[in-house]
Design a protein around this motif. Structure first.
Motif, mmCIF file in Angstrom:
data_model
loop_
_atom_site.group_PDB
_atom_site.id
_atom_site.type_symbol
_atom_site.label_atom_id
_atom_site.label_comp_id
_atom_site.label_asym_id
_atom_site.label_seq_id
_atom_site.Cartn_x
_atom_site.Cartn_y
_atom_site.Cartn_z
ATOM 1 N N ARG A 51 -19.797 -55.671 29.988
ATOM 2 C CA ARG A 51 -20.931 -54.890 29.494
ATOM 3 C C ARG A 51 -20.634 -53.390 29.602
ATOM 4 N N TYR A 52 -19.753 -53.004 30.524
ATOM 5 C CA TYR A 52 -19.373 -51.593 30.598
ATOM 6 C C TYR A 52 -18.795 -51.127 29.259
ATOM 7 N N TYR A 53 -18.077 -52.027 28.608
ATOM 8 C CA TYR A 53 -17.476 -51.621 27.328
ATOM 9 C C TYR A 53 -18.565 -51.246 26.315
ATOM 10 N N TYR A 54 -19.633 -52.024 26.288
ATOM 11 C CA TYR A 54 -20.777 -51.692 25.430
ATOM 12 C C TYR A 54 -21.333 -50.320 25.815
ATOM 13 N N GLN A 55 -21.601 -50.138 27.105
ATOM 14 C CA GLN A 55 -22.139 -48.854 27.574
ATOM 15 C C GLN A 55 -21.264 -47.685 27.150
ATOM 16 N N SER A 56 -19.947 -47.887 27.307
ATOM 17 C CA SER A 56 -19.018 -46.779 27.058
ATOM 18 C C SER A 56 -18.993 -46.391 25.580
ATOM 19 N N ARG A 57 -19.292 -47.362 24.703
ATOM 20 C CA ARG A 57 -19.231 -47.094 23.257
ATOM 21 C C ARG A 57 -20.549 -46.601 22.685
ATOM 22 N N ILE A 58 -21.641 -46.752 23.404
ATOM 23 C CA ILE A 58 -22.950 -46.340 22.872
ATOM 24 C C ILE A 58 -22.967 -44.837 22.529
ATOM 25 N N PRO A 59 -22.521 -43.948 23.434
ATOM 26 C CA PRO A 59 -22.539 -42.529 23.048
ATOM 27 C C PRO A 59 -21.571 -42.217 21.901
ATOM 28 N N MET A 60 -20.475 -42.969 21.796
ATOM 29 C CA MET A 60 -19.554 -42.762 20.674
ATOM 30 C C MET A 60 -20.225 -43.193 19.368
ATOM 31 N N LYS A 61 -20.959 -44.275 19.454
ATOM 32 C CA LYS A 61 -21.739 -44.755 18.301
ATOM 33 C C LYS A 61 -22.763 -43.707 17.886
ATOM 34 N N ASP A 62 -23.439 -43.123 18.876
ATOM 35 C CA ASP A 62 -24.474 -42.137 18.558
ATOM 36 C C ASP A 62 -23.863 -40.826 18.060
ATOM 37 N N ALA A 63 -22.665 -40.504 18.541
ATOM 38 C CA ALA A 63 -21.970 -39.316 18.025
ATOM 39 C C ALA A 63 -21.551 -39.561 16.574
ATOM 40 N N ALA A 64 -21.125 -40.776 16.267
ATOM 41 C CA ALA A 64 -20.778 -41.120 14.883
ATOM 42 C C ALA A 64 -22.014 -40.973 13.996
ATOM 43 N N PHE A 65 -23.138 -41.409 14.515
ATOM 44 C CA PHE A 65 -24.393 -41.278 13.766
ATOM 45 C C PHE A 65 -24.707 -39.802 13.495
ATOM 46 N N LEU A 66 -24.647 -38.998 14.561
ATOM 47 C CA LEU A 66 -24.984 -37.568 14.420
ATOM 48 C C LEU A 66 -24.082 -36.873 13.416
ATOM 49 N N SER A 67 -22.816 -37.297 13.395
ATOM 50 C CA SER A 67 -21.851 -36.634 12.517
ATOM 51 C C SER A 67 -22.193 -36.856 11.044
ATOM 52 N N ARG A 68 -23.074 -37.825 10.776
ATOM 53 C CA ARG A 68 -23.395 -38.139 9.387
ATOM 54 C C ARG A 68 -24.768 -37.640 8.974
ATOM 55 N N CYS A 69 -25.435 -36.999 9.910
ATOM 56 C CA CYS A 69 -26.845 -36.722 9.769
ATOM 57 C C CYS A 69 -27.037 -35.265 9.350
#
Ligand code: PQQ
Length: 258
Positions: A51-69
């Motif tokens: 589950r740490y892997y999920y946690q670690s990728r959440i901010p990367m996912k949100d940064a990817a989102f922001l980069s498109r916004c």
């Protein structure tokens, strides 16, 4: 012409809730075991590592989102997600709280943070989520975060279940989940309003519903991976955590008896 019955906001909202009620991972047999006190120390540790892997990728996912916004208003609303997980240099955030849980269950936080030993299917599922948010239309990217509608329920259930059944569990170890009880509702309030406002055609509603369904699959697949490797005997994939790496203490007598 707009079909009132199929584009109705409330009916669409109910459709999204129904997806969660049917498919959210609180019903997965691994969670039933975990929350009911039927996981061994090794199984709890495997869950914390993966589950740490999920946690670690959440901010990367949100940064990817922001980069498109391109809407500053939306970026302002979304960026708190990264702050929740990464926090400040000194105090840290959700990721550091997760590593406190790792320590509480007897794991070296450095090993957990290395993400070595994560199951292949966990990695594929989580990476698929990051890729989805990077590539799909924004409304689908937002809709895929709406599993968080159902997260407070599972976090409460988890706090109660872990405190009741496991010796390692105390307020410090479970701080991650308690913190999410206030963070997730705030995130989801914005995300849900966005999706309901922007899904103004049947096609967009279908796409948003499919995105939420995809995300329930991302979560479910991670638990399938854990169940297959650490509940079914003899099924740990090559290279995945062997039950010993990164372990910094033996189970206490109380844990051994659990
Ligand atoms: N989901 C997101 C997201 O999609 O942006 C962020 C989070 C979740 C978290 O920070 C969580 O802690 C979280 N926790 C659970 C859980 O413990 O079952 C589920 C989810 C979720 O529904 O995706 C999240």
């Amino acid at each position: 012409a707009v079909d009132k019955t199929t584009t109705d906001r409330e009916a669409f909202h109910a459709r999204l809730l129904e997806i969660g009620n049917q498919r959210y991972h609180d019903k997965h047999p691994f969670h039933v075991m975990l929350h009911g006190g039927r996981c061994t120390t090794t199984q709890v540790r495997a869950w914390v590592i993966n589950r740490y892997y999920y946690q670690s990728r959440i901010p990367m996912k949100d940064a990817a989102f922001l980069s498109r916004c391109d809407d500053p208003q939306m970026r302002r609303a979304w960026r708190s997600r990264i702050e929740d997980h990464d926090g400040g240099i000194d105090e840290g955030g959700g990721i550091r709280r997760w590593l406190r849980l790792a320590e509480a269950v007897g794991l070296d936080p450095g090993y957990v943070a290395s993400t070595g030993g994560v199951l292949p299917a966990t990695r594929f599922a989580v990476d698929a989520y990051v890729g989805f948010v990077r590539e799909r239309p924004l409304i689908e990217a937002v809709a895929s975060s709406l599993t968080e509608l159902f997260a407070p329920r599972i976090h409460s259930e988890r706090i109660t279940g872990l405190l009741e059944h496991y010796a390692f569990a105390d307020d410090a170890a479970l701080a991650y989940f308690r913190q999410r009880l206030t963070e997730a509702p705030r995130d989801v309030e914005f995300g849900l309003a966005f999706v309901l406002d922007h899904a103004d055609t049947r096609e967009k509603q279908d796409a948003a519903a499919a995105a939420l369904t995809f995300k329930t699959d991302v979560l479910w697949a991670q638990l399938d991976a854990l169940y297959s490797a650490y509940v079914v005997p003899g099924r740990i994939p090559p290279g995945a955590w062997d039950g010993r790496e990164g372990v910094v203490r033996e189970p206490t007598a109380k844990e051994a008896a659990e």
